[in-house]
Design a protein around this motif. Structure first.
Motif, PDB file in Angstrom:
ATOM      1  N   THR A  57      34.280  39.696  44.792  1.00  8.67           N
ATOM      2  CA  THR A  57      34.775  38.559  44.017  1.00  8.67           C
ATOM      3  C   THR A  57      33.680  37.942  43.164  1.00  8.67           C
ATOM      4  OG1 THR A  57      34.342  36.948  45.767  1.00  8.67           O
ATOM      5  CG2 THR A  57      36.519  37.998  45.751  1.00  8.67           C
ATOM      6  N   VAL A  58      34.129  37.315  42.092  1.00  8.39           N
ATOM      7  CA  VAL A  58      33.269  36.543  41.201  1.00  8.39           C
ATOM      8  C   VAL A  58      33.965  35.204  40.951  1.00  8.39           C
ATOM      9  CG1 VAL A  58      32.178  38.544  40.094  1.00  8.39           C
ATOM     10  CG2 VAL A  58      34.303  37.627  39.155  1.00  8.39           C
ATOM     11  N   PRO A  59      33.212  34.188  40.508  1.00 10.80           N
ATOM     12  CA  PRO A  59      33.809  32.851  40.402  1.00 10.80           C
ATOM     13  C   PRO A  59      34.690  32.609  39.185  1.00 10.80           C
ATOM     14  CG  PRO A  59      31.469  32.772  39.873  1.00 10.80           C
ATOM     15  CD  PRO A  59      31.766  34.168  40.334  1.00 10.80           C
ATOM     16  N   ASP A  60      34.496  33.376  38.094  1.00  9.78           N
ATOM     17  CA  ASP A  60      35.269  33.084  36.883  1.00  9.78           C
ATOM     18  C   ASP A  60      35.357  34.321  35.992  1.00  9.78           C
ATOM     19  OD1 ASP A  60      32.821  33.197  35.317  1.00  9.78           O
ATOM     20  OD2 ASP A  60      32.414  31.139  35.972  1.00  9.78           O
ATOM     21  N   ARG A  61      36.115  34.181  34.907  1.00  7.64           N
ATOM     22  CA  ARG A  61      36.337  35.315  33.989  1.00  7.64           C
ATOM     23  C   ARG A  61      35.057  35.776  33.296  1.00  7.64           C
ATOM     24  NH1 ARG A  61      41.510  36.885  32.504  1.00  7.64           N
ATOM     25  NH2 ARG A  61      43.169  35.700  33.500  1.00  7.64           N
ATOM     26  N   ASP A  62      34.168  34.844  32.956  1.00  8.18           N
ATOM     27  CA  ASP A  62      32.900  35.250  32.330  1.00  8.18           C
ATOM     28  C   ASP A  62      32.098  36.135  33.279  1.00  8.18           C
ATOM     29  OD1 ASP A  62      33.452  33.909  29.970  1.00  8.18           O
ATOM     30  OD2 ASP A  62      32.302  32.115  30.519  1.00  8.18           O
ATOM     31  N   ALA A  63      32.024  35.736  34.532  1.00  9.49           N
ATOM     32  CA  ALA A  63      31.310  36.544  35.527  1.00  9.49           C
ATOM     33  C   ALA A  63      32.005  37.880  35.727  1.00  9.49           C
ATOM     34  CB  ALA A  63      31.216  35.784  36.851  1.00  9.49           C
TER      35      ALA A  63
ATOM     36  N   ASP B 173      46.913  34.899  37.438  1.00  9.29           N
ATOM     37  CA  ASP B 173      46.589  34.378  38.771  1.00  9.29           C
ATOM     38  C   ASP B 173      45.402  35.074  39.419  1.00  9.29           C
ATOM     39  OD1 ASP B 173      48.746  32.562  38.689  1.00  9.29           O
ATOM     40  OD2 ASP B 173      50.114  34.161  39.313  1.00  9.29           O
ATOM     41  N   GLU B 174      45.230  36.365  39.166  1.00 14.16           N
ATOM     42  CA  GLU B 174      44.155  37.107  39.810  1.00 14.16           C
ATOM     43  C   GLU B 174      43.689  38.247  38.901  1.00 14.16           C
ATOM     44  OE1 GLU B 174      43.612  38.105  44.355  1.00 14.16           O
ATOM     45  OE2 GLU B 174      44.770  39.694  43.395  1.00 14.16           O
ATOM     46  N   PRO B 175      42.928  37.913  37.851  1.00 15.56           N
ATOM     47  CA  PRO B 175      42.430  38.973  36.975  1.00 15.56           C
ATOM     48  C   PRO B 175      41.464  39.869  37.739  1.00 15.56           C
ATOM     49  CG  PRO B 175      41.449  36.852  36.387  1.00 15.56           C
ATOM     50  CD  PRO B 175      42.476  36.588  37.450  1.00 15.56           C
TER      51      PRO B 175
ATOM     52  N   PHE C  87      37.272  40.964  41.288  1.00 12.07           N
ATOM     53  CA  PHE C  87      38.283  40.031  40.794  1.00 12.07           C
ATOM     54  C   PHE C  87      37.806  38.600  40.895  1.00 12.07           C
ATOM     55  CE2 PHE C  87      39.336  40.809  45.228  1.00 12.07           C
ATOM     56  CZ  PHE C  87      39.658  39.563  45.727  1.00 12.07           C
ATOM     57  N   VAL C  88      38.484  37.736  40.140  1.00  9.89           N
ATOM     58  CA  VAL C  88      38.192  36.304  40.164  1.00  9.89           C
ATOM     59  C   VAL C  88      38.877  35.719  41.379  1.00  9.89           C
ATOM     60  CG1 VAL C  88      38.418  34.112  38.949  1.00  9.89           C
ATOM     61  CG2 VAL C  88      37.982  36.211  37.641  1.00  9.89           C
ATOM     62  N   ALA C  89      38.086  35.130  42.250  1.00 16.11           N
ATOM     63  CA  ALA C  89      38.625  34.556  43.495  1.00 16.11           C
ATOM     64  C   ALA C  89      39.179  33.166  43.243  1.00 16.11           C
ATOM     65  CB  ALA C  89      37.542  34.476  44.565  1.00 16.11           C
TER      66      ALA C  89
END
Length: 150
Positions: free
Chosen positions: A101-107, A131-133, A148-150
């Motif tokens: 997992t990563v915190p956001d879409r940029d990450a 909801d979960e990219p 994925f974005v957690a």
């Protein structure tokens, strides 16, 4: 009057009541290559004694990676042959996969580029999911993993 301590069976279950997950082991025909992929992708380190040799032949058939605290996370064992998953086709199922997992879409985009640069193969792009990219990849040995974005 002295009160005896509560018995173990009368207390809430503690960590000693269950086996503890030590690490996840991935089969691979190229132990060092796969260990190095995950070491760089996840920022892990080799267990003392498992570092690459300074020179000479690297004939490692078992390696372990640890986190910054020295806790084991992933291990790699040599196999002669490994059939890659054909997911999303059902011929050879995933059997297991790692979720990262990563915190956001940029990450997510930063780690997507890193994974590809390190040798991952993109299997699925589901970044349009509000909801979960996520992205699904195969590592160099063919094991699937998701970021994925957690």
């Amino acid at each position: 009057m002295d009160v005896p301590p509560p018995s173990r069976t009368a207390t809430v279950h503690g960590m000693d009541d269950y086996p503890r997950l030590l690490h996840t082991v991935l089969d691979t025909p190229e132990v060092r290559r796969l260990a190095e992929f995950y070491r760089q992708l996840l920022g892990l380190q080799y267990r003392p004694g498992d570092e690459p040799p300074a020179e000479g032949n690297d004939d490692a058939d078992w390696l372990v990676l640890t986190d910054a605290q020295g806790d084991r996370t992933l291990a790699f064992q040599e196999v002669d042959r490994l059939e890659r998953t054909t997911w999303p086709r059902p011929d050879v199922p995933m059997q297991m996969h790692l979720d990262l997992t990563v915190p956001d879409r940029d990450a997510l985009e930063t780690q997507h580029r890193r994974a590809l640069d390190l040798g991952a193969e993109l299997l699925l792009d589901r970044t349009d999911d509000p909801d979960e990219p996520l992205y699904v990849y195969a590592d160099p040995a063919g094991h699937p993993f998701c970021i994925f974005v957690a």
